[in-house]
Design a protein around this motif. Structure first.
Motif, PDB file in Angstrom:
ATOM      1  N   GLU A   1       1.261  -7.018   9.326  1.00  0.00           N
ATOM      2  CA  GLU A   1       0.335  -6.491   8.325  1.00  0.00           C
ATOM      3  C   GLU A   1       0.145  -5.001   8.557  1.00  0.00           C
ATOM      4  N   PHE A   2       0.218  -4.233   7.471  1.00  0.00           N
ATOM      5  CA  PHE A   2       0.003  -2.784   7.532  1.00  0.00           C
ATOM      6  C   PHE A   2      -1.093  -2.387   6.550  1.00  0.00           C
ATOM      7  N   PRO A   3      -2.257  -1.948   7.044  1.00  0.00           N
ATOM      8  CA  PRO A   3      -3.289  -1.450   6.136  1.00  0.00           C
ATOM      9  C   PRO A   3      -2.778  -0.175   5.448  1.00  0.00           C
ATOM     10  N   ILE A   4      -3.017  -0.055   4.151  1.00  0.00           N
ATOM     11  CA  ILE A   4      -2.529   1.103   3.400  1.00  0.00           C
ATOM     12  C   ILE A   4      -3.595   1.555   2.409  1.00  0.00           C
ATOM     13  N   HIS A   5      -3.821   2.866   2.352  1.00  0.00           N
ATOM     14  CA  HIS A   5      -4.804   3.396   1.402  1.00  0.00           C
ATOM     15  C   HIS A   5      -4.096   3.783   0.113  1.00  0.00           C
ATOM     16  N   ALA A   6      -3.943   2.815  -0.774  1.00  0.00           N
ATOM     17  CA  ALA A   6      -3.314   3.074  -2.074  1.00  0.00           C
ATOM     18  C   ALA A   6      -3.662   1.905  -2.984  1.00  0.00           C
ATOM     19  N   SER A   7      -3.610   2.144  -4.277  1.00  0.00           N
ATOM     20  CA  SER A   7      -3.924   1.055  -5.205  1.00  0.00           C
ATOM     21  C   SER A   7      -2.753   0.076  -5.264  1.00  0.00           C
ATOM     22  N   PRO A   8      -3.056  -1.205  -5.467  1.00  0.00           N
ATOM     23  CA  PRO A   8      -1.990  -2.208  -5.582  1.00  0.00           C
ATOM     24  C   PRO A   8      -0.974  -1.847  -6.668  1.00  0.00           C
ATOM     25  N   GLN A   9      -1.454  -1.273  -7.787  1.00  0.00           N
ATOM     26  CA  GLN A   9      -0.554  -0.925  -8.897  1.00  0.00           C
ATOM     27  C   GLN A   9       0.465   0.125  -8.454  1.00  0.00           C
ATOM     28  N   LEU A  10      -0.024   1.148  -7.733  1.00  0.00           N
ATOM     29  CA  LEU A  10       0.862   2.205  -7.255  1.00  0.00           C
ATOM     30  C   LEU A  10       1.836   1.652  -6.215  1.00  0.00           C
TER      31      LEU A  10
ATOM     32  N   VAL B   1      -5.129  -7.747  -1.020  1.00  0.00           N
ATOM     33  CA  VAL B   1      -6.390  -7.017  -1.199  1.00  0.00           C
ATOM     34  C   VAL B   1      -7.526  -7.891  -0.683  1.00  0.00           C
ATOM     35  N   ASP B   2      -8.314  -7.343   0.240  1.00  0.00           N
ATOM     36  CA  ASP B   2      -9.455  -8.077   0.775  1.00  0.00           C
ATOM     37  C   ASP B   2     -10.513  -8.204  -0.327  1.00  0.00           C
ATOM     38  N   GLU B   3     -10.930  -9.436  -0.598  1.00  0.00           N
ATOM     39  CA  GLU B   3     -11.863  -9.684  -1.713  1.00  0.00           C
ATOM     40  C   GLU B   3     -13.186  -8.955  -1.540  1.00  0.00           C
ATOM     41  N   ILE B   4     -13.647  -8.842  -0.298  1.00  0.00           N
ATOM     42  CA  ILE B   4     -14.957  -8.237  -0.062  1.00  0.00           C
ATOM     43  C   ILE B   4     -14.879  -6.717   0.080  1.00  0.00           C
ATOM     44  N   THR B   5     -14.009  -6.249   0.991  1.00  0.00           N
ATOM     45  CA  THR B   5     -13.957  -4.804   1.268  1.00  0.00           C
ATOM     46  C   THR B   5     -13.035  -4.056   0.307  1.00  0.00           C
ATOM     47  N   LYS B   6     -12.189  -4.793  -0.405  1.00  0.00           N
ATOM     48  CA  LYS B   6     -11.174  -4.210  -1.290  1.00  0.00           C
ATOM     49  C   LYS B   6     -10.111  -3.416  -0.525  1.00  0.00           C
ATOM     50  N   ASP B   7     -10.071  -3.592   0.812  1.00  0.00           N
ATOM     51  CA  ASP B   7      -9.031  -2.929   1.611  1.00  0.00           C
ATOM     52  C   ASP B   7      -7.671  -3.494   1.222  1.00  0.00           C
ATOM     53  N   VAL B   8      -6.686  -2.612   1.166  1.00  0.00           N
ATOM     54  CA  VAL B   8      -5.337  -3.008   0.753  1.00  0.00           C
ATOM     55  C   VAL B   8      -4.414  -3.019   1.976  1.00  0.00           C
ATOM     56  N   SER B   9      -3.622  -4.067   2.090  1.00  0.00           N
ATOM     57  CA  SER B   9      -2.622  -4.150   3.160  1.00  0.00           C
ATOM     58  C   SER B   9      -1.289  -4.567   2.566  1.00  0.00           C
ATOM     59  N   LEU B  10      -0.221  -4.162   3.247  1.00  0.00           N
ATOM     60  CA  LEU B  10       1.107  -4.691   2.917  1.00  0.00           C
ATOM     61  C   LEU B  10       1.424  -5.735   3.966  1.00  0.00           C
ATOM     62  N   MET B  11       1.761  -6.933   3.522  1.00  0.00           N
ATOM     63  CA  MET B  11       2.157  -8.002   4.425  1.00  0.00           C
ATOM     64  C   MET B  11       3.680  -8.115   4.344  1.00  0.00           C
ATOM     65  N   ILE B  12       4.322  -7.989   5.479  1.00  0.00           N
ATOM     66  CA  ILE B  12       5.778  -8.097   5.521  1.00  0.00           C
ATOM     67  C   ILE B  12       6.154  -9.419   6.172  1.00  0.00           C
TER      68      ILE B  12
ATOM     69  N   GLN C   1       9.526   2.227   8.700  1.00  0.00           N
ATOM     70  CA  GLN C   1       9.675   2.267   7.237  1.00  0.00           C
ATOM     71  C   GLN C   1       8.316   2.456   6.564  1.00  0.00           C
ATOM     72  N   ILE C   2       7.331   1.687   7.007  1.00  0.00           N
ATOM     73  CA  ILE C   2       6.001   1.752   6.389  1.00  0.00           C
ATOM     74  C   ILE C   2       5.364   3.097   6.659  1.00  0.00           C
ATOM     75  N   SER C   3       5.672   3.677   7.811  1.00  0.00           N
ATOM     76  CA  SER C   3       5.135   4.993   8.095  1.00  0.00           C
ATOM     77  C   SER C   3       5.737   6.028   7.142  1.00  0.00           C
ATOM     78  N   SER C   4       7.004   5.861   6.757  1.00  0.00           N
ATOM     79  CA  SER C   4       7.610   6.727   5.728  1.00  0.00           C
ATOM     80  C   SER C   4       6.912   6.522   4.381  1.00  0.00           C
ATOM     81  N   LEU C   5       6.610   5.264   4.070  1.00  0.00           N
ATOM     82  CA  LEU C   5       5.924   4.945   2.816  1.00  0.00           C
ATOM     83  C   LEU C   5       4.555   5.628   2.781  1.00  0.00           C
ATOM     84  N   LYS C   6       3.835   5.553   3.899  1.00  0.00           N
ATOM     85  CA  LYS C   6       2.502   6.175   3.955  1.00  0.00           C
ATOM     86  C   LYS C   6       2.592   7.685   3.759  1.00  0.00           C
ATOM     87  N   GLN C   7       3.650   8.293   4.282  1.00  0.00           N
ATOM     88  CA  GLN C   7       3.834   9.742   4.083  1.00  0.00           C
ATOM     89  C   GLN C   7       4.071  10.056   2.610  1.00  0.00           C
ATOM     90  N   VAL C   8       4.910   9.245   1.966  1.00  0.00           N
ATOM     91  CA  VAL C   8       5.190   9.441   0.542  1.00  0.00           C
ATOM     92  C   VAL C   8       3.906   9.299  -0.283  1.00  0.00           C
TER      93      VAL C   8
END
Length: 131
Positions: A10-19, A89-100, A120-127
């Motif tokens: 699991e990788f927590p990520i600060h981005a909208s699910p749509q993006l 997406v966490d229902e309560i906190t709305k925190d977004v994670s990528l599950m691989i 790879q995910i660290s590259s994604l976070k940079q983008v």
């Protein structure tokens, strides 16, 4: 041949699910972080790195939620393994994670595979500008 060893990270990520979905489901999005270039023809995706290329079949996708691929090489070997990138997406906190979810050849390779995904995910976070 024996099936491979399944693992999840699991990788927590600060981005909208749509993006995020654009980055995990489209050739142009995937080529920003997953490999150097990606081409697709229907459900067949070709991932290109420096001097190698691998083909994967898109097994299924759910808009805004997940994509699931199987490497053609594994399919030819009769393996049922796959790799899945799921947006959670966490229902309560709305925190977004990528599950691989992915598979490694054996227990010894799980750590190595997890390290590759972490890179790879660290590259994604940079983008995404959320590193």
């Amino acid at each position: 041949m024996d099936d491979k060893v399944k693992f999840e990270i699991e990788f927590p990520i600060h981005a909208s699910p749509q993006l995020l979905y654009q980055y995990i489901s489209t050739p142009s999005g995937l080529s920003e972080w997953f490999s150097d270039n990606v081409n697709s023809r229907g459900e067949l995706f070709t991932f290109i790195w420096d001097d190698s290329e691998e083909q994967a079949k898109l097994l299924n996708k759910k808009s805004g939620e997940r994509v699931k691929f199987r490497w053609i090489e594994d399919e030819e070997d009769g393996l049922s393994c796959y790799f899945e990138i799921r947006i959670q997406v966490d229902e309560i906190t709305k925190d977004v994670s990528l599950m691989i979810t992915d598979f490694a050849d054996d227990d010894d390779e799980v750590a190595e595979s997890k390290m590759l995904w972490t890179n790879q995910i660290s590259s994604l976070k940079q983008v995404l500008g959320s590193a």
